[in-house]
Scaffold this active site. Structure first.
Site, PDB file in Angstrom:
ATOM      1  CG  LEU A  40     -16.913 -20.156  -6.449  1.00  0.00           C
ATOM      2  CD1 LEU A  40     -17.610 -21.338  -7.104  1.00  0.00           C
ATOM      3  CD2 LEU A  40     -15.388 -20.308  -6.559  1.00  0.00           C
ATOM      4  N   GLY A  88     -18.144 -22.730   1.889  1.00  0.00           N
ATOM      5  CA  GLY A  88     -16.901 -22.309   1.251  1.00  0.00           C
ATOM      6  C   GLY A  88     -17.119 -21.944  -0.205  1.00  0.00           C
ATOM      7  NE  ARG A 111       8.329  14.961  10.244  1.00  0.00           N
ATOM      8  CZ  ARG A 111       8.186  15.996  11.042  1.00  0.00           C
ATOM      9  NH1 ARG A 111       8.444  17.234  10.601  1.00  0.00           N
ATOM     10  NH2 ARG A 111       7.757  15.826  12.280  1.00  0.00           N
ATOM     11  N   GLY A 142       4.497   8.293  10.208  1.00  0.00           N
ATOM     12  CA  GLY A 142       4.064   8.754  11.521  1.00  0.00           C
ATOM     13  C   GLY A 142       2.580   9.074  11.519  1.00  0.00           C
ATOM     14  N   GLY A 143       2.173  10.044  12.355  1.00  0.00           N
ATOM     15  CA  GLY A 143       0.768  10.408  12.464  1.00  0.00           C
ATOM     16  C   GLY A 143       0.191  10.968  11.186  1.00  0.00           C
ATOM     17  CD  GLU A 146      -9.881 -14.106  -7.487  1.00  0.00           C
ATOM     18  OE1 GLU A 146     -10.829 -14.746  -7.020  1.00  0.00           O
ATOM     19  OE2 GLU A 146      -9.941 -13.572  -8.602  1.00  0.00           O
ATOM     20  N   GLY A 147      -9.667 -16.132  -2.361  1.00  0.00           N
ATOM     21  CA  GLY A 147      -9.390 -17.119  -1.314  1.00  0.00           C
ATOM     22  C   GLY A 147      -8.464 -16.584  -0.243  1.00  0.00           C
ATOM     23  CB  THR A 148      -8.728 -16.620   3.465  1.00  0.00           C
ATOM     24  OG1 THR A 148      -8.880 -18.048   3.623  1.00  0.00           O
ATOM     25  CG2 THR A 148     -10.099 -15.957   3.489  1.00  0.00           C
TER      26      THR A 148
END
Length: 398
Positions: A135, A141, A278, A350-351, A374-376
């Site tokens: 589409l 659009g 952790r 974390g990192g 499917e569309g913003t």
């Protein structure tokens, strides 16, 4: 087993609860076992192996949502959403395959002839024919402003124009394509066509190098007087937009919303696992209020979005008047939820979560795709606002 007459889009089909519970358990085990192994392989190679497609097909995972008379498993739409939730905890390309293969047939089945049903729909349901929903265009659009055109010459349409961001556009068997009759404007001139992947006059550009959802191919397509037999038109001339929006996008938006729920649940699971294992200063970080609050917020966020998605699924199955609006509400709510949840889940890590050796890194990348699939969200908000104002005008006129 069905509890009521089954419509051509599958509404009314349902399997017994004990059968569904067994299937849900089977899918959950597959996602946690083989599904994770396939995820690692996809990330390493950047491709979806043909063997994975064959495995999904063999298990019947590509034909669960269709009614038995089409060769499907006969799940109700809410039942299918329950399985979509689980599949979405896996790799995004696995989710994409089961999402598309279990949905594309629904768009065209109410509109096809008996011959087309045998030629296209049943093979779609069986997993023998992959149709790419085609589409979106690069210069406008994804609705009544389509500029891809066809003109009829005898028993053939000649197709001209461009499409882009077409998922499975490279590897599909047919493009389920929407174009307009040359010289027309508005929705009444849109037609739906099943265009052969190897038709002449088509340039296919592979655009598969994406941030996330690795392995799923995407294409940009250019058509130059591409011949499409008239008998490959789905429905009548002018039915195209209804097929695209009502037949596919409404249930598909609900499915994408549920995929957000499933992926958010996976992110939450990873965050909880890390937070409880952790240790800093002699305590697991789960004991730190800052971490515990993020986990609590995520859990509430996920559950709230999930209930809206399930409500939208039930309303679509009941053919309720507000189903389309609810599908947009569900998607925009679930997408925003997924953004918040994955961000907090990554922060909990974390990192460590920033490295590709962490599963949360992949989940975080994959989550970004749902914001435009499917569309913003901006499109979804437009749909919802339009409905809100229309209802307000109706009340005022009473």
């Amino acid at each position: 087993m069905t509890s009521s007459p089954v419509t051509l889009d599958g509404r009314g089909s349902r399997i017994a609860q004990h059968e569904y519970d067994a299937l849900l358990g089977e899918v959950t085990r597959w996602v946690r076992g083989p599904g994770e192994e396939w995820a690692d392989r996809i990330e390493q190679t950047g491709t979806v192996p043909a063997e994975l497609f064959d495995e999904l097909k063999t298990h019947g995972y590509l034909s669960m949502a269709a009614p038995p008379e089409l060769g499907g498993r006969g799940l109700s739409f809410p039942q299918w959403m329950g399985l979509m939730e689980v599949f979405s905890r896996s790799h995004a390309s696995i989710r994409m395959l089961v999402h598309v293969l279990n949905g594309t047939w629904r768009a065209i089945n109410p509109h096809v002839t008996a011959e087309q049903r045998d030629r296209f729909v049943r093979p779609m349901v069986a997993g023998d024919l992959l149709a790419a929903f085609t589409l979106t265009e690069p210069g406008n659009g994804t609705g009544a402003d389509l500029t891809c055109t066809v003109r009829c010459e005898g028993d053939v349409y000649l197709l001209n124009g461009r499409k882009h961001l077409i998922t499975f556009g490279v590897s599909c068997d047919v493009w389920l394509l929407f174009a307009r009759l040359a010289g027309t404007t508005g929705k009444d001139g849109v037609v739906a066509l099943l265009v052969d992947r190897h038709a002449p006059g088509v340039q296919v550009d592979d655009t598969s190098q994406t941030m996330g959802v690795r392995g799923t191919d995407h294409a940009s397509l250019t058509f130059t007087d591409t011949p499409v037999p008239v008998d490959r038109r789905v429905g009548a001339e002018g039915d195209g937009l209804a097929i695209a929006l009502g037949g596919f996008l409404t249930p598909s938006r609900i499915s994408v919303a549920m995929s957000c729920v499933g992926l958010a649940e996976r992110a939450q699971e990873l965050a909880v696992e890390y937070a409880t294992s952790r240790v800093t200063f002699g305590k697991p970080i789960a004991a730190r209020q800052a971490i515990a609050f993020m986990i609590a917020e995520n859990e509430a966020d996920i559950q709230a979005a999930k209930q809206l998605v399930l409500h939208a699924a039930r309303e679509w199955e009941a053919d309720a008047a507000d189903a389309a609006t609810l599908s947009s509400m569900a998607k925009m709510t679930a997408v925003d939820m997924l953004t918040r949840v994955t961000d907090k889940a990554l922060q909990v890590h974390g990192g460590v979560g920033y490295w590709k050796t962490s599963t949360i890194e992949r989940v975080y990348r994959d989550a970004r795709a749902q914001r435009f699939e499917e569309g913003t969200n901006e499109i979804q908000k437009t749909v919802v606002a339009r409905d809100v104002f229309a209802k307000a005008r109706e009340r005022k006129s009473l």
